[in-house]
Scaffold this active site. Structure first.
Site, PDB file in Angstrom:
ATOM      1  N   ILE A   1      40.120  57.972  23.013  1.00  0.00           N
ATOM      2  CA  ILE A   1      41.781  57.859  22.627  1.00  0.00           C
ATOM      3  C   ILE A   1      42.142  56.527  21.485  1.00  0.00           C
ATOM      4  O   ILE A   1      42.549  55.487  23.175  1.00  0.00           O
ATOM      5  CB  ILE A   1      43.626  58.347  22.844  1.00  0.00           C
ATOM      6  N   GLU A   2      41.918  56.462  20.349  1.00  0.00           N
ATOM      7  CA  GLU A   2      41.834  54.806  19.973  1.00  0.00           C
ATOM      8  C   GLU A   2      42.845  54.533  19.897  1.00  0.00           C
ATOM      9  O   GLU A   2      44.078  55.472  19.110  1.00  0.00           O
ATOM     10  CB  GLU A   2      40.639  54.497  19.110  1.00  0.00           C
TER      11      GLU A   2
ATOM     12  N   CYS B   1      39.329  55.471  27.712  1.00  0.00           N
ATOM     13  CA  CYS B   1      38.276  56.255  27.215  1.00  0.00           C
ATOM     14  C   CYS B   1      38.280  57.634  27.677  1.00  0.00           C
ATOM     15  O   CYS B   1      39.547  57.939  28.280  1.00  0.00           O
ATOM     16  CB  CYS B   1      37.574  55.168  28.360  1.00  0.00           C
TER      17      CYS B   1
ATOM     18  N   GLU C   1      36.556  59.648  29.886  1.00  0.00           N
ATOM     19  CA  GLU C   1      36.624  59.464  31.095  1.00  0.00           C
ATOM     20  C   GLU C   1      37.838  59.182  31.918  1.00  0.00           C
ATOM     21  O   GLU C   1      38.078  59.536  33.364  1.00  0.00           O
ATOM     22  CB  GLU C   1      35.051  59.001  31.938  1.00  0.00           C
TER      23      GLU C   1
ATOM     24  N   CYS D   1      31.354  52.581  30.068  1.00  0.00           N
ATOM     25  CA  CYS D   1      32.074  51.273  30.401  1.00  0.00           C
ATOM     26  C   CYS D   1      31.982  50.528  31.783  1.00  0.00           C
ATOM     27  O   CYS D   1      32.274  51.740  32.362  1.00  0.00           O
ATOM     28  CB  CYS D   1      33.475  50.791  29.111  1.00  0.00           C
TER      29      CYS D   1
ATOM     30  N   CYS E   1      35.761  51.653  33.122  1.00  0.00           N
ATOM     31  CA  CYS E   1      35.436  52.988  33.389  1.00  0.00           C
ATOM     32  C   CYS E   1      35.090  52.772  34.923  1.00  0.00           C
ATOM     33  O   CYS E   1      35.716  53.647  35.659  1.00  0.00           O
ATOM     34  CB  CYS E   1      34.975  54.144  32.309  1.00  0.00           C
TER      35      CYS E   1
HETATM   36  N1  THU Z   1      34.101  54.587  25.003  1.00  0.00           N
HETATM   37  C1  THU Z   1      34.334  55.969  26.142  1.00  0.00           C
HETATM   38  O1  THU Z   1      34.948  57.114  25.717  1.00  0.00           O
HETATM   39  N2  THU Z   1      33.923  55.542  27.245  1.00  0.00           N
HETATM   40  C2  THU Z   1      33.174  54.694  27.752  1.00  0.00           C
HETATM   41  O2  THU Z   1      32.534  55.201  28.803  1.00  0.00           O
HETATM   42  C3  THU Z   1      32.953  53.684  25.957  1.00  0.00           C
HETATM   43  C4  THU Z   1      33.728  53.544  25.713  1.00  0.00           C
HETATM   44  C5  THU Z   1      34.671  54.415  23.705  1.00  0.00           C
HETATM   45  C6  THU Z   1      35.661  54.119  23.565  1.00  0.00           C
HETATM   46  C7  THU Z   1      36.287  53.979  22.115  1.00  0.00           C
HETATM   47  O3  THU Z   1      37.041  54.506  22.052  1.00  0.00           O
HETATM   48  C8  THU Z   1      34.222  54.127  21.522  1.00  0.00           C
HETATM   49  O4  THU Z   1      34.060  54.096  23.130  1.00  0.00           O
HETATM   50  C9  THU Z   1      33.801  52.912  21.152  1.00  0.00           C
HETATM   51  O5  THU Z   1      33.646  52.081  22.113  1.00  0.00           O
END
Ligand code: THU
Length: 133
Positions: A42-43, A52, A54, A87, A90
């Protein structure tokens, strides 16, 4: 169950709100009672407020009262061109909230990998370090 969990994660990926990156991520957590909890990325226009997939899923599971030892398996999927791992933020969060040897299934439909947080993140900083104080 692995295939079902990956399917749920891909379904969750469809709920991603990612108007800035256009990169969609979904996650599904299988709990010991059979419940599956999902999350998506969810940005936000204030980019640092983005959550993110997870983390959305693990926070949802904890919000419903589940804890580390209730978590049996995790799936994290993306629509990226290459297979992605979680990432750094996470990894830190999962290192505290899921069992170290809990299977983590990664997929982008073209490639997949099974791993654990212990494999993804050696020499973890965690609660034990603060307990020593
Ligand atoms: N993102 C995730 O949802 N999980 C990760 O482990 C890596 C990044 C999302 C965050 C952002 O909305 C998009 O991927 C680009 O970074």
């Amino acid at each position: 169950m692995k295939e079902k969990l990956l399917e749920k994660a891909f379904e969750a990926m469809g709920n991603a709100y990612a108007p800035y990156s256009n990169y969609h991520v979904g996650s599904a957590f299988l709990l010991n009672d059979g419940t599956i909890v999902i999350g998506a990325n969810i940005e936000n226009a204030s980019f640092g407020a983005t959550n993110c997939a997870e983390r959305s899923a693990v926070y949802a599971a904890y919000s419903q009262g589940y804890r580390q030892n209730d978590i049996q398996a995790v799936a994290i999927v993306t629509d990226g061109k290459i297979l992605a791992g979680p990432c750094g933020i996470c990894r830190q969060v999962l290192s505290e909230l899921i069992p170290g040897d809990c299977p983590i299934y990664l997929s982008n439909k073209k490639e997949s990998k099974d791993t654990t947080i212990n494999e993804l993140m050696p020499f973890q900083f965690g609660k034990k370090d603060l307990d020593e104080l």
